[in-house]
Write an enzyme that holds these catalytic residues in place. Sequence first.
Site, mmCIF file in Angstrom:
data_model
loop_
_atom_site.group_PDB
_atom_site.id
_atom_site.type_symbol
_atom_site.label_atom_id
_atom_site.label_comp_id
_atom_site.label_asym_id
_atom_site.label_seq_id
_atom_site.Cartn_x
_atom_site.Cartn_y
_atom_site.Cartn_z
ATOM 1 N N ASP A 126 41.109 38.581 39.274
ATOM 2 C CA ASP A 126 40.364 38.052 38.859
ATOM 3 C C ASP A 126 41.369 38.217 37.346
ATOM 4 O OD1 ASP A 126 38.047 37.735 38.620
ATOM 5 O OD2 ASP A 126 37.292 39.949 37.955
ATOM 6 N N ASP A 130 34.505 45.639 40.956
ATOM 7 C CA ASP A 130 35.212 45.051 39.901
ATOM 8 C C ASP A 130 35.552 46.811 39.749
ATOM 9 O OD1 ASP A 130 35.226 42.210 39.783
ATOM 10 O OD2 ASP A 130 33.657 42.291 38.447
#
Length: 171
Positions: free
Chosen positions: A126, A112
């Site tokens: 995402d 991330d």
Amino acid sequence: MPVIAVLILVADQISKYLVMAHLELGESWAPVPALERWFIFRYATNTGVAFGLFPNKGYLFMVIAMAVVVIIVLYYRHLPRGQWLIRISLGLQLGGALGNLLDRVRLGRVTDFIDFRIWPVFNLADMSIVAGVSILAFSLLREDWLEQKRRSEEGIEGKKDKQGSSLSLSD
């Protein structure tokens, strides 16, 4: 859908590669220093799902992701030709699911890096999944609304035909 899925997968994997190549885990970078208070890139990993939810459940989410990929592909194959918005949403979801699944298979975790400071750190996959689900929900709600509107109009037309005159709002 396949083109969108591939584009999302490639963009996701390239962005994650660049983050891993140029930042140390936990390190951040403000691409726009004036916005640093609200937005940075911060290298983080998670073993959960989108936005770091449900950590340390990687294998479970790997199995779920594989099932989601199969369901999306099967659903796509049975869609009528005119469903372009749903096809786009499925492409976004498929590309995102494959991007995070590839991370889980290769690394045992998801990379991330997008940090808006008021939300858990996330990635392009995402974001793509959330956008795809949102578009799908919008499409299904819109379809339902149009169907209800059509039925309502048919009901009014049916009353006109039976009574031989038109209805007014005061009827």
